[in-house]
Design a protein around this motif. Sequence first.
Motif, PDB file in Angstrom:
ATOM      1  N   GLN A   1       0.851  -1.178   0.000  1.00  0.00           N
ATOM      2  CA  GLN A   1       0.000   0.000   0.000  1.00  0.00           C
ATOM      3  C   GLN A   1       0.896   1.241   0.000  1.00  0.00           C
ATOM      4  O   GLN A   1       2.123   1.112  -0.035  1.00  0.00           O
TER       5      GLN A   1
ATOM      6  N   ASP B   1      -4.721  12.910  10.980  1.00  0.00           N
ATOM      7  CA  ASP B   1      -5.247  11.853  10.106  1.00  0.00           C
ATOM      8  C   ASP B   1      -6.190  10.988  10.941  1.00  0.00           C
ATOM      9  O   ASP B   1      -5.751  10.084  11.646  1.00  0.00           O
TER      10      ASP B   1
ATOM     11  N   HIS C   1      -9.202   5.550   8.744  1.00  0.00           N
ATOM     12  CA  HIS C   1      -8.574   4.284   8.343  1.00  0.00           C
ATOM     13  C   HIS C   1      -9.690   3.356   7.920  1.00  0.00           C
ATOM     14  O   HIS C   1     -10.769   3.349   8.514  1.00  0.00           O
TER      15      HIS C   1
ATOM     16  N   ARG D   1      -7.834  -0.080  13.461  1.00  0.00           N
ATOM     17  CA  ARG D   1      -6.759   0.902  13.362  1.00  0.00           C
ATOM     18  C   ARG D   1      -7.295   2.334  13.377  1.00  0.00           C
ATOM     19  O   ARG D   1      -6.556   3.265  13.084  1.00  0.00           O
ATOM     20  N   ARG D   2      -8.574   2.484  13.689  1.00  0.00           N
ATOM     21  CA  ARG D   2      -9.220   3.801  13.617  1.00  0.00           C
ATOM     22  C   ARG D   2      -9.724   4.228  14.989  1.00  0.00           C
ATOM     23  O   ARG D   2     -10.697   3.690  15.503  1.00  0.00           O
TER      24      ARG D   2
ATOM     25  N   ASN E   1      -3.845   8.040  13.098  1.00  0.00           N
ATOM     26  CA  ASN E   1      -3.877   6.588  13.160  1.00  0.00           C
ATOM     27  C   ASN E   1      -2.673   5.984  12.456  1.00  0.00           C
ATOM     28  O   ASN E   1      -1.857   6.691  11.849  1.00  0.00           O
ATOM     29  N   CYS E   2      -2.592   4.661  12.517  1.00  0.00           N
ATOM     30  CA  CYS E   2      -1.471   3.948  11.899  1.00  0.00           C
ATOM     31  C   CYS E   2      -1.769   3.750  10.415  1.00  0.00           C
ATOM     32  O   CYS E   2      -2.287   2.718   9.999  1.00  0.00           O
ATOM     33  N   SER E   3      -1.450   4.766   9.620  1.00  0.00           N
ATOM     34  CA  SER E   3      -1.685   4.710   8.179  1.00  0.00           C
ATOM     35  C   SER E   3      -0.625   5.543   7.467  1.00  0.00           C
ATOM     36  O   SER E   3       0.310   6.055   8.094  1.00  0.00           O
TER      37      SER E   3
END
Length: 356
Positions: A29, A198, A201, A206-207, A279-281
Amino acid sequence: MSSKKTSATAQKSINLDHIYKILVCQLRQIGDVLLTTPSVELLKKRFPEAQIHFLTEKKCLPVLENNPHISKIWVIDKKKTNNLWKELKFYRQIAWKNFDLIVDFQQLPRCRWVVLFSRSKVKLTYPPPWYNRLLYTHWQKPEPGYAARFKASILKPLGISWQGNRPKIWLKEAELDRAKNFLAGQGVTKKNLLITIDPSHRRITRRWPAGHFAQLIHQASQKWPNIKFLLLYGPGEKELALRILSQSQAEDFCILPEKMLSLREMAACIAHANLHLGNCSAPRHIAVAVNTPSLTILGATSGAWTYPSAEHEHIQLGLSCQPCNQNTCANPRCLEDLKPEVVLKALEKKLENLVP
């Protein structure tokens, strides 16, 4: 193939004196492609005379544009790959560019077609399942740790090791200037503390809840009257950003672009920010790539995605089930029970040396 023969095949030496053209495969991704740029940099340093080509998907192209280590980017447009014959011709076209080395970081079907068609003497990857082994000539078990290091460790048979290299996006001065002008038009001055957020997600695990983000923004605006939040959103995510904006009751402290920012526009805005929170993105990796400090809220994912430095930190509840790396959860307590007040304290600590 016996295990003994498999091991011998995987460990046979590589002639490093004749590597002049390299293909790196990482389709997706966006964040993962960005995390591959340290490996590209290391390959270019090890083989300075070599051309490095990169195979990726169209949506990931922006994070590779203008990269001085890459000679050519091959782009797969999944929306147009509805004709198998044309698709195979494209993969063969790539494969027949006489690569001396192919590094496949994913082993996805589209990568495997290119590897299959190629006559490269060295086809390097991580340990493949038995049904893929005949496609590759060499493989290396990745080393645990930060994700970019994990990827780069596959290059060990080439005499390459990760040296703390961070991912990079090569922005042009014109792009940075446009972002500066955009932010100025939104009322951001040198006196403001700018934080990019951010909040989205596609995976619930992960949100962090939208309501939590809204409360955090409200509480932070009460604490720092010079603060500004730039709410980032991707395709189909504007409604979420609008909901957070409304619930925060801090509209005067928030910037919500009328039109979605492109990836490179987003990166340029993050480059001008004092801090990135989210978040983790992908945007958290973009923050690392443009040298902006970051604070990431973790749910299902592990700390291996956090660049190892004081500028980049993560916060998590620390439940026994973390990290689970699952995409679904009936009761994502790891995120829901991580209250805004806790994140606010982490944010306060992070901002101690950043407040203008």
